[in-house]
Every structure is written in structure tokens, then in C-alpha cells.
Design a protein around this motif. Structure first.
Motif, PDB file in Angstrom:
ATOM      1  N   PRO A  35      -0.126  48.475 -24.671  1.00 59.81           N
ATOM      2  CA  PRO A  35      -0.772  49.540 -25.069  1.00 59.81           C
ATOM      3  C   PRO A  35      -0.407  50.549 -26.367  1.00 59.81           C
ATOM      4  CG  PRO A  35      -0.629  49.671 -22.985  1.00 59.81           C
ATOM      5  CD  PRO A  35       0.217  48.406 -23.464  1.00 59.81           C
ATOM      6  N   ARG A  36       1.090  50.653 -26.355  1.00 59.70           N
ATOM      7  CA  ARG A  36       1.535  51.546 -27.217  1.00 59.70           C
ATOM      8  C   ARG A  36       1.595  50.936 -28.744  1.00 59.70           C
ATOM      9  NH1 ARG A  36       6.640  54.867 -25.146  1.00 59.70           N
ATOM     10  NH2 ARG A  36       5.504  56.142 -23.513  1.00 59.70           N
ATOM     11  N   LEU A  37       1.714  49.661 -28.705  1.00 61.26           N
ATOM     12  CA  LEU A  37       1.670  48.732 -30.016  1.00 61.26           C
ATOM     13  C   LEU A  37       0.211  48.950 -30.567  1.00 61.26           C
ATOM     14  CD1 LEU A  37       3.590  45.606 -29.273  1.00 61.26           C
ATOM     15  CD2 LEU A  37       3.993  47.201 -31.060  1.00 61.26           C
ATOM     16  N   CYS A  69       8.229  59.916 -33.895  1.00 64.05           N
ATOM     17  CA  CYS A  69       7.727  60.801 -34.982  1.00 64.05           C
ATOM     18  C   CYS A  69       8.619  61.424 -35.706  1.00 64.05           C
ATOM     19  CB  CYS A  69       6.658  61.810 -34.216  1.00 64.05           C
ATOM     20  SG  CYS A  69       7.525  63.306 -33.347  1.00 64.05           S
ATOM     21  N   ARG A  70       9.986  61.788 -34.949  1.00 62.82           N
ATOM     22  CA  ARG A  70      10.974  62.455 -35.682  1.00 62.82           C
ATOM     23  C   ARG A  70      11.692  61.547 -36.660  1.00 62.82           C
ATOM     24  NH1 ARG A  70      12.786  64.659 -30.355  1.00 62.82           N
ATOM     25  NH2 ARG A  70      14.067  62.855 -30.617  1.00 62.82           N
ATOM     26  N   SER A  71      11.680  60.154 -36.597  1.00 63.61           N
ATOM     27  CA  SER A  71      12.342  59.247 -37.342  1.00 63.61           C
ATOM     28  C   SER A  71      11.363  58.960 -38.760  1.00 63.61           C
ATOM     29  CB  SER A  71      12.519  57.757 -36.704  1.00 63.61           C
ATOM     30  OG  SER A  71      13.562  57.819 -35.967  1.00 63.61           O
ATOM     31  N   SER A 121      16.461  52.507 -29.369  1.00 62.86           N
ATOM     32  CA  SER A 121      15.803  51.565 -30.569  1.00 62.86           C
ATOM     33  C   SER A 121      14.430  51.911 -30.738  1.00 62.86           C
ATOM     34  CB  SER A 121      16.141  50.359 -30.321  1.00 62.86           C
ATOM     35  OG  SER A 121      15.398  49.946 -29.023  1.00 62.86           O
ATOM     36  N   SER A 122      13.629  52.637 -29.744  1.00 58.97           N
ATOM     37  CA  SER A 122      12.165  52.374 -29.750  1.00 58.97           C
ATOM     38  C   SER A 122      11.815  53.603 -30.849  1.00 58.97           C
ATOM     39  CB  SER A 122      11.649  53.028 -28.378  1.00 58.97           C
ATOM     40  OG  SER A 122      11.979  54.173 -28.106  1.00 58.97           O
ATOM     41  N   ALA A 123      12.633  54.554 -31.170  1.00 57.90           N
ATOM     42  CA  ALA A 123      12.238  55.672 -32.057  1.00 57.90           C
ATOM     43  C   ALA A 123      12.266  54.913 -33.421  1.00 57.90           C
ATOM     44  CB  ALA A 123      13.276  56.923 -32.228  1.00 57.90           C
ATOM     45  N   GLY A 128      14.118  54.253 -17.337  1.00 60.33           N
ATOM     46  CA  GLY A 128      13.645  54.315 -18.776  1.00 60.33           C
ATOM     47  C   GLY A 128      13.266  55.852 -19.020  1.00 60.33           C
ATOM     48  N   SER A 129      13.242  56.294 -20.290  1.00 57.42           N
ATOM     49  CA  SER A 129      12.865  57.642 -20.452  1.00 57.42           C
ATOM     50  C   SER A 129      11.180  57.939 -20.079  1.00 57.42           C
ATOM     51  CB  SER A 129      13.214  58.253 -21.934  1.00 57.42           C
ATOM     52  OG  SER A 129      13.308  57.157 -22.527  1.00 57.42           O
ATOM     53  N   THR A 130      10.461  56.936 -20.430  1.00 60.27           N
ATOM     54  CA  THR A 130       9.110  57.357 -20.009  1.00 60.27           C
ATOM     55  C   THR A 130       8.840  57.407 -18.679  1.00 60.27           C
ATOM     56  OG1 THR A 130       8.651  55.952 -21.896  1.00 60.27           O
ATOM     57  CG2 THR A 130       6.641  56.330 -20.468  1.00 60.27           C
ATOM     58  N   SER A 131       9.224  56.747 -17.648  1.00 64.57           N
ATOM     59  CA  SER A 131       8.904  56.941 -16.555  1.00 64.57           C
ATOM     60  C   SER A 131       9.839  58.131 -15.734  1.00 64.57           C
ATOM     61  CB  SER A 131       9.253  55.896 -15.601  1.00 64.57           C
ATOM     62  OG  SER A 131      10.549  55.738 -15.202  1.00 64.57           O
ATOM     63  N   GLY A 141       3.406  55.623 -30.521  1.00 63.33           N
ATOM     64  CA  GLY A 141       4.110  54.332 -30.397  1.00 63.33           C
ATOM     65  C   GLY A 141       5.406  54.947 -29.004  1.00 63.33           C
ATOM     66  N   SER A 142       5.900  55.840 -29.629  1.00 64.31           N
ATOM     67  CA  SER A 142       7.177  56.590 -28.708  1.00 64.31           C
ATOM     68  C   SER A 142       7.287  57.945 -29.376  1.00 64.31           C
ATOM     69  CB  SER A 142       8.439  55.822 -28.914  1.00 64.31           C
ATOM     70  OG  SER A 142       9.312  56.222 -27.972  1.00 64.31           O
ATOM     71  N   GLY A 143       7.294  59.089 -28.203  1.00 58.03           N
ATOM     72  CA  GLY A 143       7.361  60.414 -28.764  1.00 58.03           C
ATOM     73  C   GLY A 143       8.434  60.543 -29.769  1.00 58.03           C
ATOM     74  N   GLY A 190       9.236  65.219 -21.219  1.00 62.37           N
ATOM     75  CA  GLY A 190       8.240  65.598 -20.423  1.00 62.37           C
ATOM     76  C   GLY A 190       6.934  65.708 -21.402  1.00 62.37           C
ATOM     77  N   LYS A 191       5.781  64.997 -20.790  1.00 62.32           N
ATOM     78  CA  LYS A 191       4.470  64.808 -21.796  1.00 62.32           C
ATOM     79  C   LYS A 191       3.390  65.671 -21.194  1.00 62.32           C
ATOM     80  CE  LYS A 191       5.276  59.994 -22.990  1.00 62.32           C
ATOM     81  NZ  LYS A 191       6.533  59.860 -22.292  1.00 62.32           N
ATOM     82  N   ARG A 192       2.611  66.240 -21.980  1.00 59.29           N
ATOM     83  CA  ARG A 192       1.278  66.922 -21.232  1.00 59.29           C
ATOM     84  C   ARG A 192       0.139  65.954 -21.236  1.00 59.29           C
ATOM     85  NH1 ARG A 192       1.581  69.199 -26.400  1.00 59.29           N
ATOM     86  NH2 ARG A 192      -0.091  69.367 -27.410  1.00 59.29           N
TER      87      ARG A 192
HETATM   88  C1  DP6 Z   1      15.932  61.694 -24.125  1.00 61.38           C
HETATM   89  O1  DP6 Z   1      10.912  59.047 -27.091  1.00 61.38           O
HETATM   90  O2  DP6 Z   1      11.979  57.425 -25.547  1.00 61.38           O
HETATM   91  O3  DP6 Z   1      15.976  60.687 -25.896  1.00 61.38           O
HETATM   92  O4  DP6 Z   1       7.734  59.146 -25.714  1.00 61.38           O
HETATM   93  O5  DP6 Z   1       7.984  58.063 -23.486  1.00 61.38           O
HETATM   94  O6  DP6 Z   1       8.569  56.838 -25.606  1.00 61.38           O
HETATM   95  P1  DP6 Z   1       8.473  58.226 -24.888  1.00 61.38           P
HETATM   96  O7  DP6 Z   1      10.041  58.635 -24.689  1.00 61.38           O
HETATM   97  P2  DP6 Z   1      11.205  58.645 -25.837  1.00 61.38           P
HETATM   98  O8  DP6 Z   1      12.059  59.870 -25.172  1.00 61.38           O
HETATM   99  C2  DP6 Z   1      13.216  60.162 -25.594  1.00 61.38           C
HETATM  100  C3  DP6 Z   1      13.891  61.156 -24.716  1.00 61.38           C
HETATM  101  C4  DP6 Z   1      15.197  61.589 -25.153  1.00 61.38           C
HETATM  102  C5  DP6 Z   1      15.279  62.922 -25.825  1.00 61.38           C
HETATM  103  C6  DP6 Z   1      14.747  63.021 -27.545  1.00 61.38           C
HETATM  104  O9  DP6 Z   1      14.967  62.046 -28.091  1.00 61.38           O
HETATM  105  O10 DP6 Z   1      14.241  64.063 -27.626  1.00 61.38           O
END
Ligand code: DP6
Length: 399
Positions: A79-81, A162-164, A128-130, A212-215, A157-159, A27-29
Motif C-alpha cells: 500500500p505505501r508503494l 519526508c525529512r530525507s 533504510s525506509s527513510a 517495527g516502528s509502524t506497529s 511512504g514512510s513518515g 505516533g500517527k493521528r
Molecule cells: C524512531 O518513519 O520508520 O526513527 O511512518 O510508520 O514508516 P512509519 O515510521 P518510521 O518511524 C521512525 C521512528 C523513529 C523516529 C524518527 O525518525 O523520527
């Protein structure tokens, strides 16, 4: 005319890891800045088993920014790139104007060519997006000569990316500023902190995820009151408890929280309208297997967590790996019982007692799991010093 010394591209190659959340982000704010509704916490997986490699080249002769992902040219206008490229260039300019001599002023005005590959199949359904965005941001920063805090850019780029940006155990602090400047990742403990901890990725299905996780998370934010309750009243306490469990290397506490949080995340998916189902019958069987195994021994030896797909990620301690892997092999008989069922860190042989098999009491599910990747916690992004590893040739195009 001054001599042109910049014809040869400036090339940098880096690698970055995958991470698996034990307190989930969902979830995003703010959709544009990618600001979450709750903090999250993850374990960075070892790059020997799972990593993205990215080469970035800059040259005055490049006409435009271009990107190739896993061998195919992709649309750089995504847009994210664009956010990551813009923010890295902005940061580099700012540092140069502040007098940072490390910033490569020449390349700042140049276009970039980017080439990126994963060492694991995208079809395996692993996030793979992380790793991808973490690697992109880290490599771009290196090519422009920018150092320091970069997780706020990877986040755009993808939420989860940042943790990677860090190894070991990492929290993403949600922050509360409008501009997102305080929504950053931070290492909780390094990868060396808990060497007995092992991670098994059970690849359950090669299908691509349905939503997908975004939608998916957009719909959850709009429709699930359970998600709102989770973000406001559950996660803050769990972040504290999880950090404590990791600091103390308390496996039982870590495992219980990990499973509860995965289950609550999937419950919020079910509470979404229309509901989202990421777990399938194989995932459910793994959940039963883990609970029955723990019950059999009267202690929590194994934990599962699932992201936006059916693959299970298992946490356990080194001493339990052989028996648990053989349990998985017994209850999910693979097509070939060959060595390639287990990839990554070697797993010693173990035999299963009849008593254990009986005690579990599940019907084997043939071919439910394709293979297992055996791994552990690992370090954050790295520069690859060996120039033969570059994915771009000296003309700036993919090999
Ligand atoms: C279920 O980081 O892929 O893996 O920010 O829209 O790119 P966006 O989403 P994303 O979501 C990951 C969701 C998850 C939980 C997690 O990794 O914390």
C-alpha cells in the motif's frame, strides 16, 4: 501508424540520504496518510557514507509496474508503494493539465520498473525506509518531469522519509489539516551551516529490530499516556529550543535536548503496553559512557540518540572525535583491532590518558560494537548524471 519513438525506456537514477531525528517522531493521528501526532527534527547524514540509489525506467513496452530492492523482486502492491506511485502520477497529471511543459506526457501512461540498493547493510539495523522512500519519490518525480515540493508524497511512504527530501537540518511540521496537505518537511539550516558537527553511528548489533516502528508506534498511541503528554506538552517547546540551538550552533544545548528527547522516546516505549525495549545492554553502556565522559570534562562534548533499535548515533564536534572514538574502542574492544572498525570519514589517532580511563570507571565490554561509521551532515537527494550508474539495463531489467 505513427513511428514508435518510445521503445527505448526513459531511465533516471537518483540517490537519497538517511536522516537521524534529534526530536523524535513517534505516533500517527492518521495511519493512511501518515500524519504524526507531533512535529520532529532531524539531521540528514552525508551520502558518501549512507545512501540509497534508485533507478526508475518507464517504457510503453512494460506490462506492469515492478520493483527490485537490494537484488530481489518485491511486491509492488504494497500500500505505501502504491500511495507514492499514485500521488506522483496524480501530481504529474495535474501539472500537465496546468500547462507545465516539463512534464513528460508520454511516460505518464507507461508502467515503471524500479530498482533500488543501499550502500550500507540493511542488517546493520539502520533505518533504510527513510532513504528508500525519499529516493523512490525523488526518482519517480524526475522520470515524470515533476519538480517542487515532494515531501508530502515521501511522507506517505514512510513518515521519516519526508525529512530525507532535504539536506542539513530538517523539520517535519506536523500540520493540522485533515487531508495532511500542511504536514511537510522544511529545511531549517543547510548542511554547510555547522561544518564542525560530526556524527558517529555505533553499530551495536546486527540483529533485526524486534518491533517495527509502524506497529510499535500504533501500540504506543493506543496505550501510553506519557506519549500523549509528550506530543501535546513537551515537543512543541523542544522544537523551538532545538531550532534555536542549531541556528546558534550551541552544541551543549543541542546535545542536551537530543539526549533528553531520545530518552523520552524510549520512556514512551516502556510506557507502552506491552512495553517495547529497543535499547540493550550495549546501548545502556554507551549512555553511561557518554554521561561519564561529559562529566569528566565538566562540559557536554558528546550526545547520543537511539531510534527503534540498539544502535547509537553520536553527535560531537570535530575536535573531540579522535578521543571519543578511541574511548569507544577501549571500552568496547573489537574482535579485530583493524582499521575496518572505523568506516567513513577518517579519524586521527589519539591516546587516552590513564586519568580519563580511570575517571570513566566502566568495565570494558568486548565485541559490544561491531563497527563505527564516521560521517557528518550532508545534502538532500541528487540526480546521478552518469548513465553507467543506472541499476536497470536498457531493456528495463536489473543489471
Ligand atoms: C524512531 O518513519 O520508520 O526513527 O511512518 O510508520 O514508516 P512509519 O515510521 P518510521 O518511524 C521512525 C521512528 C523513529 C523516529 C524518527 O525518525 O523520527
Amino acid at each position: 501508424m505513427p513511428e514508435d519513438r518510445t521503445e527505448q525506456p526513459h531511465i533516471v537514477t537518483c540517490t537519497a540520504p538517511v536522516n537521524i531525528a534529534v526530536i523524535k517522531y513517534w505516533g500517527k493521528r492518521n495511519e493512511d496518510l501518515i500524519l504524526p501526532i507531533n512535529s520532529s527534527l532531524s539531521v540528514t547524514l552525508h551520502q558518501d557514507q549512507l545512501k540509497t540509489t534508485t533507478t526508475v525506467a518507464t517504457s510503453r513496452s512494460f506490462q506492469e509496474d515492478r520493483i527490485w530492492l537490494n537484488g530481489k523482486e518485491e511486491d509492488i502492491t504494497h500500500p505505501r508503494l502504491q500511495s507514492c506511485l499514485r500521488e506522483i502520477r496524480r501530481l504529474a497529471r495535474k501539472r500537465r493539465n496546468d500547462g507545465d511543459s516539463g512534464v513528460d506526457s508520454a511516460s505518464l501512461s507507461h508502467k515503471v520498473h524500479i530498482c533500488s540498493v543501499n550502500n550500507f547493510p540493511t542488517a546493520a539495523g539502520l533505518a533504510s525506509s527513510a532513504a528508500g522512500f525519499a529516493c523512490l519519490v525523488y526518482s519517480l518525480a524526475r522520470v515524470f518531469g515533476v519538480e517542487g515540493e515532494l515531501s508530502g508524497i515521501a511522507r506517505q511512504g514512510s513518515g521519516s522519509a519526508c525529512r530525507s527530501m532535504y539536506g542539513g537540518f530538517v523539520q517535519w511540521i506536523m500540520g493540522n489539516k485533515e487531508d495532511g496537505k500542511d504536514s511537510l518537511a522544511q529545511q531549517v539550516e543547510p548542511e554547510t551551516h555547522w561544518p564542525e558537527l560530526r556524527i558517529l553511528v555505533l553499530v551495536a548489533s546486527a540483529e533485526r529490530k524486534p518491533v517495527g516502528s509502524t506497529s510499535g508506534m500504533q501500540t504506543s498511541v493506543k496505550t501510553s499516556c506519557l506519549l500523549k503528554h509528550r506530543a501535546e506538552s513537551v515537543v512543541p517547546g523542544r522544537m523551538v529550543e532545538m531550532t534555536e540551538a542549531i541556528r546558534k550552533k550551541d552544541f551543549a544545548a543541542f546535545a542536551e535536548l537530543t539526549m533528553k528527547d531520545s530518552n523520552q522516546f524510549h520512556a514512551t516505549c516502556l510506557d507502552t503496553c506491552p512495553p517495547i525495549f529497543y535499547l540493550n545492554h550495549v546501548s545502556q553502556q554507551i549512555i553511561s559512557l557518554v554521561h561519564r565522559y561529559n562529566k569528566h570534562y565538566g562540559e557536554t562534548r558528546v550526545a547520543y540518540t537511539f531510534d527503534a533499535g540498539p544502535n547509537a548515533v553520536i553527535f560531537t564536534l570535530q575536535q573531540h572525535v579522535p578521543e571519543f572514538v578511541h574511548m569507544v574502542q577501549y571500552f568496547f574492544p573489537p574482535e579485530t583491532n583493524g582499521a575496518d572498525f572505523i568506516k567513513g570519514l577518517p579519524v586521527n589517532c589519539a591516546s587516552l590518558s590513564e586519568e580519563l580511563k580511570q575517571g570513566i570507571g566502566l568495565e570494558p565490554m568486548p565485541k559490544g560494537i561491531n563497527y563505527i561509521i564516521s560521517t557528518k551532515a550532508g545534502p538532500g537527494p541528487r540526480v546521478v548524471e552518469d548513465p553507467t550508474q543506472h541499476l536497470l539495463l536498457s531493456d528495463g531489467f536489473p543489471k
